[in-house]
Design a protein around this motif. Structure first.
Motif, PDB file in Angstrom:
ATOM      1  N   SER A 194     -20.926  38.717  41.753  1.00 52.79           N
ATOM      2  CA  SER A 194     -19.894  39.691  41.375  1.00 52.79           C
ATOM      3  C   SER A 194     -20.151  41.072  41.953  1.00 52.79           C
ATOM      4  O   SER A 194     -19.663  42.071  41.422  1.00 52.79           O
ATOM      5  N   GLY A 195     -20.926  41.154  43.027  1.00 54.04           N
ATOM      6  CA  GLY A 195     -21.212  42.438  43.654  1.00 54.04           C
ATOM      7  C   GLY A 195     -22.604  42.429  44.235  1.00 54.04           C
ATOM      8  O   GLY A 195     -23.335  41.438  44.126  1.00 54.04           O
ATOM      9  N   PRO A 196     -23.028  43.525  44.874  1.00 53.53           N
ATOM     10  CA  PRO A 196     -24.397  43.603  45.375  1.00 53.53           C
ATOM     11  C   PRO A 196     -25.385  43.632  44.222  1.00 53.53           C
ATOM     12  O   PRO A 196     -25.020  43.853  43.065  1.00 53.53           O
ATOM     13  N   HIS A 203     -25.243  40.921  52.442  1.00 56.41           N
ATOM     14  CA  HIS A 203     -24.680  39.572  52.336  1.00 56.41           C
ATOM     15  C   HIS A 203     -23.228  39.628  52.776  1.00 56.41           C
ATOM     16  O   HIS A 203     -22.431  40.375  52.212  1.00 56.41           O
ATOM     17  N   ILE A 204     -22.885  38.847  53.789  1.00 55.52           N
ATOM     18  CA  ILE A 204     -21.510  38.732  54.261  1.00 55.52           C
ATOM     19  C   ILE A 204     -20.992  37.372  53.821  1.00 55.52           C
ATOM     20  O   ILE A 204     -21.537  36.332  54.212  1.00 55.52           O
ATOM     21  N   ALA A 205     -19.953  37.370  52.997  1.00 50.89           N
ATOM     22  CA  ALA A 205     -19.396  36.124  52.453  1.00 50.89           C
ATOM     23  C   ALA A 205     -17.981  35.940  52.970  1.00 50.89           C
ATOM     24  O   ALA A 205     -17.193  36.884  52.975  1.00 50.89           O
ATOM     25  N   VAL A 206     -17.659  34.734  53.387  1.00 51.42           N
ATOM     26  CA  VAL A 206     -16.331  34.421  53.920  1.00 51.42           C
ATOM     27  C   VAL A 206     -15.548  33.667  52.852  1.00 51.42           C
ATOM     28  O   VAL A 206     -15.966  32.599  52.401  1.00 51.42           O
ATOM     29  N   HIS A 265     -19.063  48.237  43.857  1.00 51.92           N
ATOM     30  CA  HIS A 265     -19.607  48.492  45.194  1.00 51.92           C
ATOM     31  C   HIS A 265     -19.532  47.302  46.140  1.00 51.92           C
ATOM     32  O   HIS A 265     -20.186  47.323  47.190  1.00 51.92           O
ATOM     33  N   GLY A 266     -18.758  46.274  45.811  1.00 48.75           N
ATOM     34  CA  GLY A 266     -18.490  45.249  46.805  1.00 48.75           C
ATOM     35  C   GLY A 266     -17.474  45.770  47.805  1.00 48.75           C
ATOM     36  O   GLY A 266     -16.676  46.653  47.501  1.00 48.75           O
ATOM     37  N   TYR A 286     -28.863  50.082  43.292  1.00 46.56           N
ATOM     38  CA  TYR A 286     -28.382  48.916  44.030  1.00 46.56           C
ATOM     39  C   TYR A 286     -29.433  48.449  45.034  1.00 46.56           C
ATOM     40  O   TYR A 286     -30.139  49.261  45.634  1.00 46.56           O
ATOM     41  N   GLY A 287     -29.523  47.126  45.210  1.00 51.50           N
ATOM     42  CA  GLY A 287     -30.377  46.560  46.246  1.00 51.50           C
ATOM     43  C   GLY A 287     -31.844  46.462  45.912  1.00 51.50           C
ATOM     44  O   GLY A 287     -32.656  46.192  46.795  1.00 51.50           O
ATOM     45  N   VAL A 288     -32.214  46.639  44.654  1.00 53.10           N
ATOM     46  CA  VAL A 288     -33.633  46.590  44.291  1.00 53.10           C
ATOM     47  C   VAL A 288     -34.154  45.160  44.325  1.00 53.10           C
ATOM     48  O   VAL A 288     -35.250  44.893  44.808  1.00 53.10           O
ATOM     49  N   HIS A 289     -33.388  44.213  43.813  1.00 53.67           N
ATOM     50  CA  HIS A 289     -33.830  42.831  43.708  1.00 53.67           C
ATOM     51  C   HIS A 289     -32.996  41.878  44.567  1.00 53.67           C
ATOM     52  O   HIS A 289     -32.972  40.679  44.320  1.00 53.67           O
ATOM     53  N   GLY A 290     -32.298  42.385  45.552  1.00 56.75           N
ATOM     54  CA  GLY A 290     -31.451  41.535  46.380  1.00 56.75           C
ATOM     55  C   GLY A 290     -30.613  42.390  47.311  1.00 56.75           C
ATOM     56  O   GLY A 290     -30.945  43.553  47.568  1.00 56.75           O
ATOM     57  N   PRO A 291     -29.508  41.846  47.828  1.00 52.51           N
ATOM     58  CA  PRO A 291     -28.686  42.596  48.790  1.00 52.51           C
ATOM     59  C   PRO A 291     -28.181  43.921  48.228  1.00 52.51           C
ATOM     60  O   PRO A 291     -27.691  43.975  47.103  1.00 52.51           O
ATOM     61  N   ARG A 292     -28.290  44.961  49.035  1.00 47.40           N
ATOM     62  CA  ARG A 292     -27.757  46.266  48.619  1.00 47.40           C
ATOM     63  C   ARG A 292     -26.281  46.384  48.974  1.00 47.40           C
ATOM     64  O   ARG A 292     -25.580  47.271  48.483  1.00 47.40           O
ATOM     65  N   GLU A 293     -25.805  45.490  49.844  1.00 46.40           N
ATOM     66  CA  GLU A 293     -24.396  45.478  50.227  1.00 46.40           C
ATOM     67  C   GLU A 293     -23.854  44.057  50.170  1.00 46.40           C
ATOM     68  O   GLU A 293     -24.529  43.105  50.566  1.00 46.40           O
ATOM     69  N   LEU A 294     -22.631  43.951  49.667  1.00 43.95           N
ATOM     70  CA  LEU A 294     -21.897  42.691  49.704  1.00 43.95           C
ATOM     71  C   LEU A 294     -20.572  42.951  50.406  1.00 43.95           C
ATOM     72  O   LEU A 294     -19.786  43.793  49.981  1.00 43.95           O
TER      73      LEU A 294
END
Length: 222
Positions: free
Chosen positions: A189-191, A155-158, A51-52, A203-211
């Motif tokens: 390694s993913g959201p 989380h948006i990573a460049v 799901h990244g 997804y997203g329970v303990h941190g970002p739901r989207e990566l």
């Protein structure tokens, strides 16, 4: 002399000479021999399988793609650093846009509620990626603290396309971790995901739901 000193002294006086590190064969964790195209393909395949999201952008106009991404996802409050070139370029592109830019280099106690409850996304740079596992690696700094990639719902990573390496061992060797271990390197390694809830993957329970990974290419990516 302490017990520790006694033990070390006995080790130094071993009758059969000083201890030496055994010969090690690291071929199992390195030597993949993938091309840059192979590394990119493998990284993208693995991180999107969990799901990244990967968006390919040209180095020359990546911030224009960032602006479009923020609009498409309804991101109105973005947390980011100030000193890193990625953050500086993003700030310049977003100046005057309808996006509030939140400084991430503050003491967590001064903006804890804002970070956990009022921030739509966090933007970070990356040091590189690992093709074998489909992982990003980040080295947090006061300018881009650890929570910037772990707390906001997106989380948006460049990532620069040419900074993907074959294996984790290659990262450690290439960047000399033995001579200066990072205090808090992050492998992503993913959201965020967990299967603790009724054995159902969430997804997203303990941190970002989207990566979202913006992969920057020096030339136009085909």
């Amino acid at each position: 002399m302490s017990a520790r000193d006694n033990i070390l002294e006995r080790l130094r006086q071993r009758a059969d000479g000083p201890l030496t590190a055994p010969q090690s064969d690291f071929s199992v964790v390195t030597g993949r021999g993938w091309s840059q195209a192979d590394r990119l393909e493998r990284f993208e395949r693995l991180i999107t399988s969990v799901h990244g999201e990967v968006v390919h952008v040209a180095q020359a106009n990546w911030t224009a793609e960032l602006v479009e991404l923020l609009h498409a996802k309804g991101i109105r409050r973005l947390a980011l650093g100030r000193e890193h070139p990625v953050a500086a370029e993003a700030r310049a592109a977003l100046d005057g846009k309808d996006v509030a830019l939140l400084d991430a280099d503050r003491d967590i106690e001064t903006w804890q509620h804002e970070q956990f409850h009022e921030t739509d996304a966090g933007l970070t740079s990356t040091r590189g990626a690992i093709a074998e596992t489909g992982s990003l690696w980040l080295w947090p700094t006061p300018d881009e603290p650890r929570l910037l990639s772990l707390v906001p719902p997106i989380h948006i990573a460049v990532l620069d396309a040419n900074s993907i390496e074959d294996t984790f061992f290659d990262v450690i060797e290439t960047h000399g971790w033995a001579g200066g271990m990072p205090t808090n390197a992050l492998l992503i390694s993913g959201p965020s995901k967990t299967a603790d809830i009724e054995q159902t993957l969430a997804y997203g329970v303990h941190g970002p739901r989207e990566l979202v990974v913006l992969v920057r290419h020096a030339k136009e990516h085909s």
